[in-house]
Design a protein around this motif. Structure first.
Motif, short mmCIF file in Angstrom:
data_model
loop_
_atom_site.label_atom_id
_atom_site.label_comp_id
_atom_site.label_asym_id
_atom_site.label_seq_id
_atom_site.Cartn_x
_atom_site.Cartn_y
_atom_site.Cartn_z
N GLN A 25 -31.73 -50.05 -2.79
CA GLN A 25 -32.09 -51.40 -3.18
C GLN A 25 -33.18 -51.90 -2.25
O GLN A 25 -33.05 -51.87 -1.04
N PRO B 229 -30.64 -53.98 -8.42
CA PRO B 229 -29.99 -52.68 -8.58
C PRO B 229 -31.01 -51.56 -8.62
O PRO B 229 -32.21 -51.77 -8.79
N THR C 238 -33.04 -48.86 -10.31
CA THR C 238 -33.58 -48.95 -11.67
C THR C 238 -33.68 -47.61 -12.37
O THR C 238 -34.25 -47.54 -13.45
N GLY C 239 -33.16 -46.54 -11.82
CA GLY C 239 -33.19 -45.26 -12.51
C GLY C 239 -34.00 -44.22 -11.78
O GLY C 239 -34.74 -44.51 -10.84
N ASN D 212 -24.66 -41.11 -8.09
CA ASN D 212 -25.28 -42.30 -8.66
C ASN D 212 -25.92 -41.93 -9.99
O ASN D 212 -26.73 -41.01 -10.08
N SER D 213 -25.58 -42.67 -11.04
CA SER D 213 -26.08 -42.36 -12.38
C SER D 213 -27.52 -42.78 -12.58
O SER D 213 -28.17 -42.34 -13.54
N GLY D 214 -28.04 -43.65 -11.73
CA GLY D 214 -29.38 -44.19 -11.90
C GLY D 214 -29.38 -45.67 -12.17
O GLY D 214 -30.42 -46.31 -12.13
N THR D 215 -28.21 -46.24 -12.45
CA THR D 215 -28.09 -47.68 -12.70
C THR D 215 -27.07 -48.30 -11.76
O THR D 215 -26.39 -49.27 -12.12
N ASP E 77 -24.29 -47.21 -11.04
CA ASP E 77 -22.94 -46.78 -11.39
C ASP E 77 -22.72 -45.39 -10.79
O ASP E 77 -23.66 -44.63 -10.57
N ASP F 200 -31.15 -41.61 -21.69
CA ASP F 200 -32.07 -42.70 -21.35
C ASP F 200 -32.45 -42.68 -19.87
O ASP F 200 -32.33 -43.69 -19.15
N ASN G 75 -31.00 -41.61 -17.39
CA ASN G 75 -29.88 -41.81 -16.48
C ASN G 75 -28.91 -40.64 -16.63
O ASN G 75 -28.85 -39.98 -17.67
#
Length: 657
Positions: free
Chosen positions: A233, A239, A241-242, A302-305, A307, A352, A354
């Motif tokens: 961040q 957050p 952003t991918g 981390n998924s990219g978002t 999460d 997408d 992610n």
């Protein structure tokens, strides 16, 4: 010989043979070397002779027993000159006073120049050059003696200094290592001082001088961010952003997700970050002593978002360990085996840009002490909505080092291949494996075909052509790395130039082992271009593919006997990638061809670019913006000229009256 020891061999049975060594001298009357007799012994002067008997040969060793160090003052057992030993030796092998063999040796041995004295343990303290010069007397060049004209030499007595006191060296070389510099306000070295010198001179003591070292001690701050950690961040509340192609995959603890990978040097790095959308398949060699457990599989990714995803792990047991064990020692004792990881296969499922899922398959097996394990680690990025595992998100173009996609549109199964040879062992074509053609990598490989002297030329041409065509099981090549098999516009057809087919009726007579026009070389030329960029990564597409053959004349090679032997015919395959502009270059104008002096690409002075921001050559801004700014500037210049004109002032005064 140039060393203190030399070896030779006496061939034959040495029982009853007497070996001796003598120092040879030269006859003063004839000037010839005097031959020795069998009355010598195994020692002559400082030389010793040692014989080691054997079955069919005896080893004869000649060694020097004196000291080879250079003489120090008041020393005796040493070498007075660098060329220490110059002597002529004879080694005789006698049997019953009869000379069986003799060996003449010319010895020229130099003294040992290595220092063998006592080394002082006192360390030399070097002062800080920021405050004290390293050499306070540069003209002091001779240790233990007075240097003429060097008045700062402490080894010069007062009587010696009186001889050259009037002609001592001056400046830095003479010992004035910290003189006043020209920029100092108190310096009087400048003969002609400008009038502005008092405003720009330096007020400083001689401790701060350009003749010394550094002057500013800045504070050094070390980064507090640990290695392999970055911030996800940029500001609170914003957050992640991918991912983009090439970004490292992150974990829940803001650390890199690491898997063993190969470095540029070919060695395996245990904690190498996984890059987004970059597949790899590596093998690493290890044994039980150096085996290390990798990153635990309960680490969330981390998924990219922002999460976090839990890895889905499946464990399997290796039954055939022979595919992974490359070296094995005799059967070890019990208790020296351990259950370790043989292979790990990671599959990242994307949606997408992610990460949606992470599936891991771990293969376990027993590794014993003395065995060498070839671990395998693979990473694949797959699209969740794609039916083909090869279609990924990200850059649709080819990336350097990735396999070139091929398709066979004439078959029901359109999957094709474009390969080159990967020889092994003796390099025979019958045992050579295939490796895919990698984009952007020029390659050259080949194998060897065994051919007999009675080989039919037509059959040989067909056999070679068949092996070359086996490398190309495709009719089309994908333009991009994600070319779809269902869309023919995503593919370019392979242009094939068939090999030269010589006239079958041409007879070679009664010649055997001679065949012309053998298509032994396969040439693959791939033309590609940069079509743009995706997230800063070049987007490269294949425009055309051409395959051609080069013929050679094969002739049977043999020695004195040519029957029942085979000759070899090397066949090769080369791949060449040719980069062309995405658009054809602008042709030269008649002015550029006739008046080369005004060509900006050939001369340093370019008159057509005199008003560079207003020309088409300037690409920093759109041309319309540059034109508008240029017209505005021209208007301001014209307005300034009008306002400064005398007639405008008169016109303004008359209008006010």
């Amino acid at each position: 010989m140039s060393g203190p020891r030399a070896n030779s061999f006496f061939l034959g049975n040495s029982s009853g043979v007497n070996f001796s060594i003598i120092l040879s001298s030269i006859d003063e009357e004839t000037g010839k070397l005097q031959l020795g007799n069998c009355s010598g012994s195994k020692r002559a002067g400082d030389w010793n002779l040692n014989v080691t008997p054997g079955m069919d040969a005896s080893k004869v060793t000649i060694s020097l027993s004196r000291n080879l160090e250079l003489c120090l003052p008041n020393a005796t057992d040493c070498c007075p000159a660098p060329l220490c030993v110059v002597q002529t030796l004879q080694v005789l092998a006698c049997h019953d006073s009869e000379v069986l063999a003799h060996l003449l040796i010319q010895a020229e041995i130099h003294a040992n120049a290595s220092f063998m004295g006592n080394v002082s343990e006192n360390a030399t303290i070097i002062p800080n050059q920021a405050f004290q010069p390293l050499g306070s007397c540069p003209c002091d060049l001779t240790a233990g003696a007075c240097d003429v004209r060097c008045c700062c030499d402490l080894e010069c007595t007062a009587d010696l200094k009186q001889l050259f006191n009037a002609s001592c060296f001056t400046g830095v070389f003479g010992g004035d290592v910290n003189p006043p510099f020209d920029q100092l306000c108190s310096s009087q070295s400048l003969e002609y001082t400008p009038f502005w010198f008092p405003f720009l001179c330096v007020q400083s003591s001689l401790n701060n001088t350009p003749f010394l070292g550094y002057f500013y001690h800045g504070s050094i701050s070390t980064p507090k961010v640990p290695s392999f950690k970055i911030r996800l961040q940029t500001s609170p509340g914003k957050p992640f952003t991918g991912y983009r192609q090439g970004d490292p995959v992150m974990t829940e603890e803001n650390e890199y997700f690491t898997i063993p990978q190969q470095s540029m040097a070919g060695q395996c790095v245990g904690n190498a970050p996984v890059a987004y959308l970059q597949n790899f398949d590596v093998r690493c060699l290890t044994d039980l002593a150096s085996y290390k457990q990798g990153l635990p599989h309960d680490v969330r990714i981390n998924s990219g978002t922002a999460d976090f995803i839990q890895q889905s792990v499946t464990y399997r047991t290796i039954t055939d360990v022979g595919k992974f064990i490359t070296g094995k020692s005799p059967q070890p004792a019990e208790g020296l085996c351990q259950n370790v990881t043989f292979a790990e296969h990671y599959t990242f499922v994307l949606k997408d840009n992610n990460i949606e899922q992470v599936n891991v398959t771990v293969f376990l097996g027993s590794l014993c002490d003395g065995e060498i394990l070839s671990q395998r680690f693979t990473v694949k990025f797959l699209s969740l909505t794609s039916t083909n595992a090869a279609e990924l998100f990200g850059n649709p173009g080819y990336q350097v080092g990735k396999p070139v996609r091929a398709a066979n549109m004439n078959a029901s199964d359109t999957f094709g291949s474009l390969n080159i040879w990967q020889p092994a062992g003796r390099g025979l074509c019958t045992s050579a494996a295939y490796t895919p053609v990698l984009f952007g990598v020029d390659s050259f490989s080949g194998c060897v075909l065994e051919v007999g002297i009675d080989e039919d030329c037509s059959h040989l041409r067909g056999n070679v052509t068949e092996r070359l065509n086996a490398l190309i099981q495709a009719t089309h090549i994908g333009k991009r790395g994600n070319a779809s098999y269902s869309d023919l516009s995503d593919w370019v057809e392979i242009i094939r130039l068939d090999p030269f087919n010589s006239d079958a009726n041409v007879s070679t007579g009664s010649l055997k082992g001679f065949c012309p026009d053998i298509p032994a070389n396969l040439n693959i030329q791939i033309i590609f271009a940069d079509m743009g960029a995706v997230q800063g990564v070049p987007w490269q597409e294949i425009l055309a593919v051409q395959i051609s053959y080069s013929t050679v004349i094969w002739q049977f090679q043999c020695g004195l006997i040519c029957e029942n032997i085979t000759s070899v015919l090397p066949i090769t395959a080369s791949v060449q990638f040719i980069k062309v502009p995405a658009q054809p270059p602008i042709p030269l104008t008649r002015f550029q061809m006739n008046y080369t002096g005004f060509d900006c690409n050939r001369n340093d002075v370019c008159w057509p670019q005199l008003l560079y921001p207003l020309t088409r050559f300037y690409t920093g801004e759109p041309y319309s913006h540059c034109l508008a700014k240029g017209l505005s500037l021209a208007f301001l210049v014209l307005l300034t000229a009008i306002l400064n004109n005398p007639w405008f002032s008169k016109l303004l005064e008359s209008s006010l009256v």
